[in-house]
Design a protein around this motif. Structure first.
Motif, PDB file in Angstrom:
ATOM      1  N   GLN A 250       2.575  -9.309   3.674  1.00 54.88           N
ATOM      2  CA  GLN A 250       2.868  -8.051   2.922  1.00 54.88           C
ATOM      3  C   GLN A 250       3.655  -8.146   1.914  1.00 54.88           C
ATOM      4  O   GLN A 250       4.712  -8.839   1.740  1.00 54.88           O
ATOM      5  CB  GLN A 250       3.506  -7.041   3.764  1.00 54.88           C
ATOM      6  CG  GLN A 250       2.637  -6.496   4.954  1.00 54.88           C
ATOM      7  CD  GLN A 250       3.258  -5.208   5.607  1.00 54.88           C
ATOM      8  OE1 GLN A 250       4.340  -5.158   5.998  1.00 54.88           O
ATOM      9  NE2 GLN A 250       2.330  -4.215   5.661  1.00 54.88           N
ATOM     10  N   ALA A 251       3.124  -8.002   0.470  1.00 54.65           N
ATOM     11  CA  ALA A 251       3.821  -8.104  -0.667  1.00 54.65           C
ATOM     12  C   ALA A 251       4.920  -6.926  -0.659  1.00 54.65           C
ATOM     13  O   ALA A 251       5.109  -6.040   0.173  1.00 54.65           O
ATOM     14  CB  ALA A 251       2.814  -7.891  -1.925  1.00 54.65           C
ATOM     15  N   ALA A 252       5.663  -6.967  -1.753  1.00 54.07           N
ATOM     16  CA  ALA A 252       6.920  -6.185  -2.065  1.00 54.07           C
ATOM     17  C   ALA A 252       6.553  -4.854  -1.936  1.00 54.07           C
ATOM     18  O   ALA A 252       7.164  -3.803  -1.218  1.00 54.07           O
ATOM     19  CB  ALA A 252       7.649  -6.323  -3.193  1.00 54.07           C
ATOM     20  N   ASP A 253       5.644  -4.281  -2.706  1.00 53.42           N
ATOM     21  CA  ASP A 253       5.100  -3.047  -2.457  1.00 53.42           C
ATOM     22  C   ASP A 253       4.697  -2.504  -1.252  1.00 53.42           C
ATOM     23  O   ASP A 253       4.700  -1.227  -0.886  1.00 53.42           O
ATOM     24  CB  ASP A 253       4.019  -2.581  -3.628  1.00 53.42           C
ATOM     25  CG  ASP A 253       2.542  -3.665  -3.629  1.00 53.42           C
ATOM     26  OD1 ASP A 253       2.718  -4.540  -2.920  1.00 53.42           O
ATOM     27  OD2 ASP A 253       1.665  -2.952  -3.873  1.00 53.42           O
ATOM     28  N   GLU A 254       4.107  -3.284  -0.355  1.00 50.68           N
ATOM     29  CA  GLU A 254       3.652  -2.768   1.085  1.00 50.68           C
ATOM     30  C   GLU A 254       4.980  -2.850   1.933  1.00 50.68           C
ATOM     31  O   GLU A 254       4.908  -2.281   3.057  1.00 50.68           O
ATOM     32  CB  GLU A 254       2.607  -3.865   1.426  1.00 50.68           C
ATOM     33  CG  GLU A 254       1.138  -4.067   0.642  1.00 50.68           C
ATOM     34  CD  GLU A 254       0.525  -5.159   0.942  1.00 50.68           C
ATOM     35  OE1 GLU A 254      -0.598  -4.986   1.459  1.00 50.68           O
ATOM     36  OE2 GLU A 254       0.958  -6.229   0.776  1.00 50.68           O
ATOM     37  N   LEU A 255       5.798  -3.550   1.332  1.00 52.62           N
ATOM     38  CA  LEU A 255       7.218  -3.421   2.351  1.00 52.62           C
ATOM     39  C   LEU A 255       7.969  -2.301   1.786  1.00 52.62           C
ATOM     40  O   LEU A 255       8.761  -1.734   2.708  1.00 52.62           O
ATOM     41  CB  LEU A 255       8.001  -4.895   2.177  1.00 52.62           C
ATOM     42  CG  LEU A 255       7.308  -5.863   2.659  1.00 52.62           C
ATOM     43  CD1 LEU A 255       8.188  -7.195   2.224  1.00 52.62           C
ATOM     44  CD2 LEU A 255       7.282  -6.053   4.090  1.00 52.62           C
ATOM     45  N   ALA A 256       7.868  -1.695   0.869  1.00 47.12           N
ATOM     46  CA  ALA A 256       8.617  -0.433   0.224  1.00 47.12           C
ATOM     47  C   ALA A 256       7.843   0.646   0.345  1.00 47.12           C
ATOM     48  O   ALA A 256       7.835   1.521  -0.337  1.00 47.12           O
ATOM     49  CB  ALA A 256       8.708  -0.849  -1.405  1.00 47.12           C
ATOM     50  N   VAL A 257       7.681   1.040   1.766  1.00 49.53           N
ATOM     51  CA  VAL A 257       6.953   2.264   2.163  1.00 49.53           C
ATOM     52  C   VAL A 257       7.847   2.799   3.371  1.00 49.53           C
ATOM     53  O   VAL A 257       8.467   1.927   4.098  1.00 49.53           O
ATOM     54  CB  VAL A 257       5.535   1.874   2.705  1.00 49.53           C
ATOM     55  CG1 VAL A 257       4.743   1.445   1.333  1.00 49.53           C
ATOM     56  CG2 VAL A 257       5.404   1.100   3.833  1.00 49.53           C
TER      57      VAL A 257
END
Length: 151
Positions: free
Chosen positions: A36-43
């Motif tokens: 998971q990229a950063a935007d996928e972790l920031a959920v």
């Protein structure tokens, strides 16, 4: 070494995530790559933790909520210079503690079967994780192995 929740804004954290994503995508075919990229972790439902030693980022890992009783470990990575020093083990133990604090009864994870993942699998097994069947939205994949740990 100090473990803390990370808001994904520090350049060091973002660089480590990018390094992790690049390596995983370069070593696994797309259908077997679950990084998971950063935007996928920031959920909502996912919390990234980072470990720092004297102002230096040494490791990261995330817990993704599967349901009220289960969490999935994601994005475990230790900076190359700190591999083999216990930083990854400290990160894993911190994630286990965070899972307990969140009220999870078990933690789950997916990792690779290639030689690149031998140290990770050895670490998980040494901390009590046991192999299991695919969970959540995962399916059987010859390039994946799945683990769980009862808390």
């Amino acid at each position: 070494m100090r473990l803390r929740p990370d808001d994904l804004t520090s350049p060091e954290t973002l660089a480590l995530i990018d390094e992790h994503v690049a390596e995983m995508r370069a070593t696994s075919p797309a259908e077997s790559c679950h990084v998971q990229a950063a935007d996928e972790l920031a959920v909502p439902g996912t919390m990234l933790y980072t470990a720092w030693d004297g102002g230096q980022l040494v490791a990261m890992g995330a817990i993704k909520r599967l349901d009220a009783q289960r969490g999935e470990l994601k994005s475990m990575r230790t900076v190359e210079a700190r591999r083999g020093t216990g930083a990854g083990r400290a990160m894993l133990r911190g994630l286990i503690d965070a899972g307990r604090e969140a009220g999870y009864r078990s933690l789950w994870l997916e990792t690779g079967v290639e030689d690149l993942f031998v140290p990770a699998r050895a670490l998980y097994e040494s901390e009590g994780f046991v192999r299991c069947q695919p969970f959540g939205s995962y399916t059987d994949d010859p390039l994946s192995v799945f683990y769980t740990l009862r808390l």
